[in-house]
Design a protein around this motif. Structure first.
Motif, short mmCIF file in Angstrom:
data_model
loop_
_atom_site.label_atom_id
_atom_site.label_comp_id
_atom_site.label_asym_id
_atom_site.label_seq_id
_atom_site.Cartn_x
_atom_site.Cartn_y
_atom_site.Cartn_z
N LEU A 48 0.83 -1.20 0.00
CA LEU A 48 0.00 0.00 0.00
C LEU A 48 0.87 1.26 0.00
O LEU A 48 0.56 2.23 -0.70
CB LEU A 48 -0.93 -0.01 1.21
N ARG A 49 1.95 1.22 0.77
CA ARG A 49 2.85 2.39 0.77
C ARG A 49 3.47 2.59 -0.60
O ARG A 49 3.62 3.72 -1.08
CB ARG A 49 3.93 2.21 1.84
N THR A 50 3.87 1.50 -1.24
CA THR A 50 4.43 1.60 -2.58
C THR A 50 3.42 2.17 -3.56
O THR A 50 3.73 3.05 -4.37
CB THR A 50 4.90 0.22 -3.06
N ALA A 51 2.20 1.67 -3.48
CA ALA A 51 1.15 2.16 -4.37
C ALA A 51 0.84 3.63 -4.09
O ALA A 51 0.60 4.41 -5.02
CB ALA A 51 -0.11 1.32 -4.21
N THR A 52 0.85 4.01 -2.82
CA THR A 52 0.60 5.41 -2.47
C THR A 52 1.70 6.31 -3.03
O THR A 52 1.43 7.40 -3.56
CB THR A 52 0.53 5.57 -0.95
N ALA A 53 2.96 5.83 -2.93
CA ALA A 53 4.06 6.61 -3.49
C ALA A 53 3.95 6.72 -5.01
O ALA A 53 4.25 7.77 -5.59
CB ALA A 53 5.39 5.97 -3.11
N GLN A 54 3.51 5.66 -5.66
CA GLN A 54 3.34 5.69 -7.11
C GLN A 54 2.23 6.67 -7.51
O GLN A 54 2.34 7.37 -8.52
CB GLN A 54 3.05 4.30 -7.63
N VAL A 55 1.19 6.73 -6.69
CA VAL A 55 0.13 7.70 -6.96
C VAL A 55 0.67 9.13 -6.80
O VAL A 55 0.41 10.01 -7.64
CB VAL A 55 -1.06 7.47 -6.01
N ALA A 56 1.44 9.34 -5.73
CA ALA A 56 2.02 10.68 -5.53
C ALA A 56 2.96 11.04 -6.67
O ALA A 56 2.96 12.19 -7.14
CB ALA A 56 2.76 10.72 -4.19
N GLN A 57 3.75 10.08 -7.13
CA GLN A 57 4.66 10.35 -8.23
C GLN A 57 3.90 10.66 -9.51
O GLN A 57 4.26 11.57 -10.25
CB GLN A 57 5.59 9.15 -8.44
N ALA A 58 2.86 9.89 -9.77
CA ALA A 58 2.07 10.14 -10.98
C ALA A 58 1.35 11.48 -10.90
O ALA A 58 1.27 12.21 -11.90
CB ALA A 58 1.05 9.01 -11.16
N ARG A 59 0.86 11.83 -9.71
CA ARG A 59 0.20 13.12 -9.56
C ARG A 59 1.20 14.27 -9.70
O ARG A 59 0.89 15.32 -10.27
CB ARG A 59 -0.50 13.19 -8.21
N LEU A 60 2.43 14.05 -9.20
CA LEU A 60 3.47 15.07 -9.33
C LEU A 60 3.85 15.25 -10.80
O LEU A 60 4.02 16.38 -11.27
CB LEU A 60 4.69 14.66 -8.51
N ALA A 61 3.99 14.13 -11.52
CA ALA A 61 4.31 14.24 -12.94
C ALA A 61 3.21 14.96 -13.70
O ALA A 61 3.47 15.74 -14.62
CB ALA A 61 4.54 12.85 -13.52
N LEU A 62 1.96 14.72 -13.30
CA LEU A 62 0.85 15.41 -13.94
C LEU A 62 0.91 16.90 -13.65
O LEU A 62 0.61 17.74 -14.53
CB LEU A 62 -0.48 14.82 -13.45
N SER A 63 1.32 17.26 -12.43
CA SER A 63 1.41 18.68 -12.10
C SER A 63 2.53 19.37 -12.88
O SER A 63 2.46 20.57 -13.13
CB SER A 63 1.65 18.86 -10.60
N TYR A 64 3.55 18.59 -13.28
CA TYR A 64 4.64 19.17 -14.06
C TYR A 64 4.21 19.54 -15.47
O TYR A 64 4.97 20.20 -16.19
CB TYR A 64 5.81 18.19 -14.13
N CYS A 65 3.03 19.13 -15.85
CA CYS A 65 2.52 19.51 -17.17
C CYS A 65 2.23 21.00 -17.24
O CYS A 65 2.06 21.55 -18.33
CB CYS A 65 1.27 18.70 -17.51
N GLU A 66 2.12 21.64 -16.10
CA GLU A 66 1.99 23.09 -16.03
C GLU A 66 3.31 23.66 -15.50
O GLU A 66 3.66 23.43 -14.34
CB GLU A 66 0.83 23.52 -15.14
N LEU A 67 4.03 24.35 -16.35
CA LEU A 67 5.30 24.96 -15.94
C LEU A 67 5.01 26.35 -15.39
O LEU A 67 4.48 27.20 -16.10
CB LEU A 67 6.25 25.03 -17.12
N LYS A 68 5.36 26.56 -14.12
CA LYS A 68 5.08 27.81 -13.44
C LYS A 68 6.37 28.58 -13.19
O LYS A 68 7.44 27.99 -13.02
CB LYS A 68 4.35 27.57 -12.12
N ALA A 69 6.24 29.89 -13.17
CA ALA A 69 7.40 30.75 -12.92
C ALA A 69 7.78 30.66 -11.44
O ALA A 69 6.95 30.94 -10.58
CB ALA A 69 7.09 32.19 -13.30
N PRO A 70 9.01 30.28 -11.12
CA PRO A 70 9.41 30.20 -9.71
C PRO A 70 9.62 31.57 -9.07
O PRO A 70 9.51 31.70 -7.85
CB PRO A 70 10.73 29.41 -9.77
#
Length: 378
Positions: free
Chosen positions: A224-246
């Motif tokens: 479950l922890r592995t799957a949760t981390a994979q979800v977080a990673q996939a959600r993070l990769a999805l958020s990278y689809c929007e490039l924001k000015a730092p």
């Protein structure tokens, strides 16, 4: 003789026209230092006086000031790069546009990343189900173990009864109990003891199942922890689809357009922040009385007649040549002493904030530091 002197033009000092034999009069030139040369001498003297006065004013005004024209406008540059690979679906900024921190500058097609997120969430749901099943199995296994312990007690009680029966039969006379009954009682005792051993083995196996159940729960939790981390990673990769000015700044060197396929780590554009400053390369002989906080007048070649104000912030811990690609090696070969320059950082006053957008990185400026009243070295 006095009469001759009175009539002689040379004796009287009066220059008279020379009369040639033809009778024409020829005038002689005026004597040097006459009235015709005096205006030129007066003008020359006045010019020399003004030049001397200007030179004196220049040297007097330059006292207590250190100036250099080896200076330029500098600032912080932030390079934006893609964190995921994909096709650009939209570019929301243009060259030289001012953007704020957190503003979206471009978007990457999120379809593939959304699919990966859905798969990760499904795997997480499966892991949660596996954990719930493992946790539900543990009470059943524990109940089976308790039942096995009870069966051990029953088997021990039966075996104890059979042993007692055999002991009583053996105490009776041979006429009271037949040999057949005695043999049957002995057999029953053996069977009872075997049942005790079997019950004990079953109890031990049931207890081993408890350990396996606990291990299954731990494994399910890890999954479950592995799957949760994979979800977080996939959600993070999805958020990278929007490039924001730092940071807030101006867009420069934009090298991406809509429809381009970009790779992870590929530079896309630069941001030049609004907090510009000046890097002035002062000679080492000018650093004696330079110290942080001293006022600075800054003039830019782009805006003649406009003076910006600032103050000395700090200096670099080394000369410019010390950080060159090929630094000088004075210990080898013929040594020629060259006056070194040290980069000094000069920041603009807060009052100049509204005028800073007029400046750009790399513009040539002249920085003049007021070091008057400073006796201590830098």
């Amino acid at each position: 003789m006095n009469a001759l002197s009175a009539n002689d033009p040379l004796a009287s000092g009066i220059r008279t026209p020379f009369v040639a034999e033809s009778g024409a009069a020829v005038s002689t030139p005026a004597a040097p230092g006459g009235p015709s040369r005096r205006p030129a001498l007066v003008i020359a003297g006045a010019v020399a006086f003004l030049v001397g006065l200007a030179t004196l004013w220049y040297f007097e005004s330059s006292k207590g000031r250190e100036s250099t024209d080896s200076a330029f406008v500098d600032g912080h540059r932030v390079a934006l790069a893609a964190q995921v690979s994909g096709r650009v679906s939209d570019v929301l900024v243009d060259d030289n546009q001012l953007v704020k921190a957190g503003q979206v500058v471009l978007r990457i097609d999120p379809a593939d990343f959304q699919v990966k997120l859905d798969q990760a969430e499904a795997a997480k749901a499966q892991a949660e189900s596996g954990l719930a099943h493992a946790r539900a199995q543990l009470p059943v296994i524990e109940a089976t173990a308790r039942q096995a312990d009870a069966q051990v007690k029953v088997a021990e009680a039966n075996a104890h009864k059979m042993t007692d029966d055999l002991h009583r039969y053996r105490q009776l006379s041979e006429n009271a109990v037949s040999r057949l009954v005695l043999d049957a009682a002995a057999t029953q005792e053996t069977v009872g003891n075997a049942q005790v051993d079997a019950a004990r083995e079953g109890a031990a196996a049931a207890k081993g199942q408890i350990a396996l159940g606990e291990t299954a729960i731990a494994t399910a939790e890890a999954n479950l922890r592995t799957a949760t981390a994979q979800v977080a990673q996939a959600r993070l990769a999805l958020s990278y689809c929007e490039l924001k000015a730092p940071v807030s700044g101006y867009v420069t060197r934009k090298g991406v357009e809509r429809g381009n396929f970009i790779q992870m780590g590929q530079p896309l554009l630069n941001l030049v922040t609004e907090d510009l400053y000046v890097t002035a390369n002062f000679k080492e002989t000018q650093l004696t009385h330079l110290s942080p906080g001293q006022p600075v007048d800054i003039t830019a070649d782009t805006f003649p007649g406009i003076t910006f104000t600032g103050r000395v912030d700090s200096r670099m811990a080394g000369t410019g040549s010390a950080f060159a690609l090929l630094p000088p090696e004075n210990a080898t070969g013929n040594f020629v002493k060259v006056v070194q320059r040290v980069p000094v950082k000069i920041v603009f006053d807060r009052e100049e904030t509204s005028r800073l957008p007029k400046l750009a990185l790399g513009l040539s400026v002249i920085a003049t530091v007021n070091v008057s009243g400073t006796n201590a070295p830098y």
